[in-house]
Design a protein around this motif. Structure first.
Motif, PDB file in Angstrom:
ATOM      1  N   PHE A  28       0.952  -1.174  -0.114  1.00  0.00           N
ATOM      2  CA  PHE A  28      -0.142   0.092   0.044  1.00  0.00           C
ATOM      3  C   PHE A  28       0.780   1.242   0.114  1.00  0.00           C
ATOM      4  O   PHE A  28       1.630   1.296   0.691  1.00  0.00           O
ATOM      5  N   ASN A  29       0.393   2.216  -0.679  1.00  0.00           N
ATOM      6  CA  ASN A  29       0.994   3.336  -0.635  1.00  0.00           C
ATOM      7  C   ASN A  29       0.252   4.549   0.075  1.00  0.00           C
ATOM      8  O   ASN A  29      -0.894   4.022   0.493  1.00  0.00           O
ATOM      9  N   GLU A  30       0.435   5.791   0.100  1.00  0.00           N
ATOM     10  CA  GLU A  30      -0.434   6.801   0.731  1.00  0.00           C
ATOM     11  C   GLU A  30      -1.828   6.810   0.440  1.00  0.00           C
ATOM     12  O   GLU A  30      -2.548   6.800   1.181  1.00  0.00           O
ATOM     13  N   SER A  31      -2.042   6.526  -0.898  1.00  0.00           N
ATOM     14  CA  SER A  31      -3.454   6.525  -1.322  1.00  0.00           C
ATOM     15  C   SER A  31      -4.298   5.116  -1.200  1.00  0.00           C
ATOM     16  O   SER A  31      -5.433   5.211  -1.080  1.00  0.00           O
ATOM     17  N   LYS A  32      -3.626   4.254  -0.554  1.00  0.00           N
ATOM     18  CA  LYS A  32      -4.023   3.111  -0.405  1.00  0.00           C
ATOM     19  C   LYS A  32      -4.069   2.598   1.159  1.00  0.00           C
ATOM     20  O   LYS A  32      -4.438   1.546   1.530  1.00  0.00           O
ATOM     21  N   LYS A  33      -3.713   3.556   1.901  1.00  0.00           N
ATOM     22  CA  LYS A  33      -3.836   3.101   3.340  1.00  0.00           C
ATOM     23  C   LYS A  33      -5.267   2.799   3.984  1.00  0.00           C
ATOM     24  O   LYS A  33      -6.042   3.488   3.393  1.00  0.00           O
ATOM     25  N   LEU A  34      -5.345   2.262   4.752  1.00  0.00           N
ATOM     26  CA  LEU A  34      -6.534   2.083   5.561  1.00  0.00           C
ATOM     27  C   LEU A  34      -7.300   3.594   6.084  1.00  0.00           C
ATOM     28  O   LEU A  34      -6.448   4.133   6.776  1.00  0.00           O
ATOM     29  N   LYS A  35      -8.374   3.937   5.788  1.00  0.00           N
ATOM     30  CA  LYS A  35      -8.678   5.097   6.247  1.00  0.00           C
ATOM     31  C   LYS A  35      -9.552   5.018   7.568  1.00  0.00           C
ATOM     32  O   LYS A  35     -10.677   4.324   7.345  1.00  0.00           O
ATOM     33  N   VAL A  36      -9.097   5.500   8.433  1.00  0.00           N
ATOM     34  CA  VAL A  36      -9.587   5.521   9.830  1.00  0.00           C
ATOM     35  C   VAL A  36     -10.400   6.904  10.377  1.00  0.00           C
ATOM     36  O   VAL A  36      -9.919   7.796  10.258  1.00  0.00           O
ATOM     37  N   ALA A  37     -11.387   6.700  10.943  1.00  0.00           N
ATOM     38  CA  ALA A  37     -12.155   7.867  11.569  1.00  0.00           C
ATOM     39  C   ALA A  37     -12.417   7.468  13.094  1.00  0.00           C
ATOM     40  O   ALA A  37     -12.985   6.327  13.405  1.00  0.00           O
ATOM     41  N   LEU A  38     -12.205   8.321  13.892  1.00  0.00           N
ATOM     42  CA  LEU A  38     -12.531   8.269  15.292  1.00  0.00           C
ATOM     43  C   LEU A  38     -13.603   8.894  15.766  1.00  0.00           C
ATOM     44  O   LEU A  38     -13.600  10.410  15.679  1.00  0.00           O
ATOM     45  N   VAL A  39     -14.577   8.518  16.666  1.00  0.00           N
ATOM     46  CA  VAL A  39     -15.636   9.445  17.278  1.00  0.00           C
ATOM     47  C   VAL A  39     -15.513   9.162  19.009  1.00  0.00           C
ATOM     48  O   VAL A  39     -15.373   8.229  19.497  1.00  0.00           O
ATOM     49  N   GLY A  40     -15.098  10.434  19.571  1.00  0.00           N
ATOM     50  CA  GLY A  40     -14.826  10.204  20.804  1.00  0.00           C
ATOM     51  C   GLY A  40     -13.490  10.636  21.128  1.00  0.00           C
ATOM     52  O   GLY A  40     -12.546   9.581  20.922  1.00  0.00           O
ATOM     53  N   THR A  41     -13.027  11.642  21.782  1.00  0.00           N
ATOM     54  CA  THR A  41     -11.674  12.044  21.951  1.00  0.00           C
ATOM     55  C   THR A  41     -11.488  12.159  23.348  1.00  0.00           C
ATOM     56  O   THR A  41     -10.741  12.884  23.904  1.00  0.00           O
TER      57      THR A  41
END
Length: 464
Positions: A28-41
């Motif tokens: 994987f390169n930068e465009s193929k990384k797993l995209k993660v979103a976090l709710v609750g900081t």
């Protein structure tokens, strides 16, 4: 191809699918990384599921969004995590704009179901912190949403992954003590860590579902996994006899309390620079006070808890949770037809304890990974034979080394089969909280509660 790639990444990561294609084979390169979103900081979100992922796995994943109702804490969390991703007050807006592969839920327990269900319905895989949720109605809603989606849900149970817990599982799986008959499990929270739950929203039933759910979900998951069966019936006792209304005096919070000089539980949050920056500096936005009084009147959870659980395979569990012990630790004993296994951690009378009680929880939660490996014993005593002591190498930090092993399984080694079955899905999350929910209902009714009456899950004699 892009959609199937994302589905592949997460399905093997979360559910340990049978594919033998290694994750790194995709380069994987930068465009193929797993995209993660976090709710609750909050603290768990920005440390374990935030900064640690950035520090250890930036080559294969990236944060694309952070969401929280507290905008100033959200900005602090972004800086602490070390990401440049956008922030959102609206969860739905974040998902629509960033299109994550994976949503991580680390909000207040009573809101987990909202984000889990929305995430699944919006086409994302979801990972939630424990507990799955706080009551049987929300649990059923999650089960229905997961079943209706083509996405995956995992609960972040990390204790399974510690070497010590895994060794116990190995011994039981090898039938070391024959058929399992009964289990005794006692968990002790000290007057530092235990008290902290009653300072926070965890002390209010409507937010946490009580420590039967928030804390004991860890323990019940371990027990379900060790016993390798599912709970059938629960009978419990519990009461509030120490914290809350039982205090001789009380104040608005520790910082402004007039009893600072006489209260043994006085705690100055401003001396902890990290907690001050994470909570105190942002409490003006949402009113969340991190150093609330332990004796405030609105505490309504139990501070003493004991339960008997009958499993579907006829194993009987005796469980207790103490919330104001002079020490922090736990012990468990397994009785089988061929012998007995005893295990414990941090019982000061059983070992040469050197760590201050006030530092124990901080050390356990630490993610620095620099602590030296220690050796802890497990005793196996077979019928008509001398006992045997088995020594296990483990770390104290990161939940006994479980944190990093859980992360590595999810993000680095999903293709490697796990003989111990440590990856936890929605059914595991449900079965762990249903014991605690049944215990609450048993206390309220004075009667044993059938787990099968809580949701449409039918307990199995052998774990699914």
């Amino acid at each position: 191809m892009k959609k199937s790639r994302r589905e592949f990444i997460f399905s093997i990561s979360m559910l340990a699918a049978s594919s033998t294609i290694p994750l790194n084979a995709f380069a994987f390169n930068e465009s193929k990384k797993l995209k993660v979103a976090l709710v609750g900081t909050g603290i768990r979100g920005i440390t374990f599921w935030g900064k640690r992922l950035v520090d250890e796995y930036s080559d294969i994943l990236k944060f694309v969004g952070l969401s929280d109702i507290n905008s100033s804490r959200l900005e602090y969390g972004k800086t602490y995590i070390g990401t440049k991703c956008p922030t959102f007050s609206s969860f739905e807006e974040m998902v629509k704009k960033t299109k994550p592969d994976l949503i991580i839920v680390t909000t207040k327990d009573s809101t987990h179901h909202e984000f889990i269900i929305k995430g699944l319905q919006m086409g994302c895989d979801v990972l939630t912190e424990k507990p799955l949720t706080i009551d049987e109605i929300k649990c059923q809603q999650i089960l229905d949403a997961e079943s209706a989606s083509n996405k995956n849900l995992i609960v972040g149970f990390n204790y399974r992954w510690s070497p010590y817990a895994t060794k116990i599982k190995e011994l039981l799986a090898k039938n070391t003590i024959g058929d399992l008959v009964s289990v005794d499990f006692n968990w002790y929270l000290n007057t530092y860590h235990g008290a902290s739950y009653f300072r926070r929203w965890h002390g209010e039933m409507e937010s946490s579902g009580s420590l039967w759910v928030h804390k004991a979900t860890h323990h019940f998951d371990l027990l379900n996994w060790w016993i390798d069966s599912e709970p059938n019936e629960v009978f419990a006792y519990g009461d509030l006899e120490f914290y809350g209304k039982n205090g001789a005096f009380r104040g608005p919070n520790c910082r402004t309390c007039s009893h600072k000089s006489t209260c043994e539980f006085y705690w100055d949050i401003n001396k902890d620079n990290f907690l001050k920056k994470l909570y105190v500096d942002h409490e003006h936005e949402d009113g969340y006070i991190r150093d609330n009084c332990l004796f405030r009147e609105d505490i309504n959870i139990y501070d003493k808890m004991s339960a008997q659980v009958k499993y579907t395979d006829n194993t009987v569990l005796n469980y207790s949770l103490t919330t104001y012990s002079p020490f922090e630790g736990w012990r468990v004993a397994f009785n089988g037809t061929k012998g007995r296994i005893e295990a414990w951690l941090d019982i000061p009378y059983y070992e040469n304890a050197t760590m201050d009680e006030a530092e124990k929880h901080t050390s356990e939660m630490s993610q620095n990974g620099k602590e030296e490996v220690t050796v802890k014993p497990i005793v196996v005593h077979k019928l008509w034979k001398q006992f045997e002591t088995i020594n296990v190498d483990m770390e104290k930090s990161g939940h006994g080394g479980g944190d990093k092993r859980l992360h590595d399984k999810i993000f680095i080694n999903p293709e490697i089969p796990d003989p111990y079955g440590r990856t936890a899905g929605v059914r595991d999350g449900a079965m762990s909280i249903l014991i605690g929910i049944a215990a609450r209902k048993s206390i309220e009714s004075g009667k044993p509660i059938k787990v099968s009456n809580l949701t449409d899950l039918i307990p199995k004699a052998k774990r699914a």
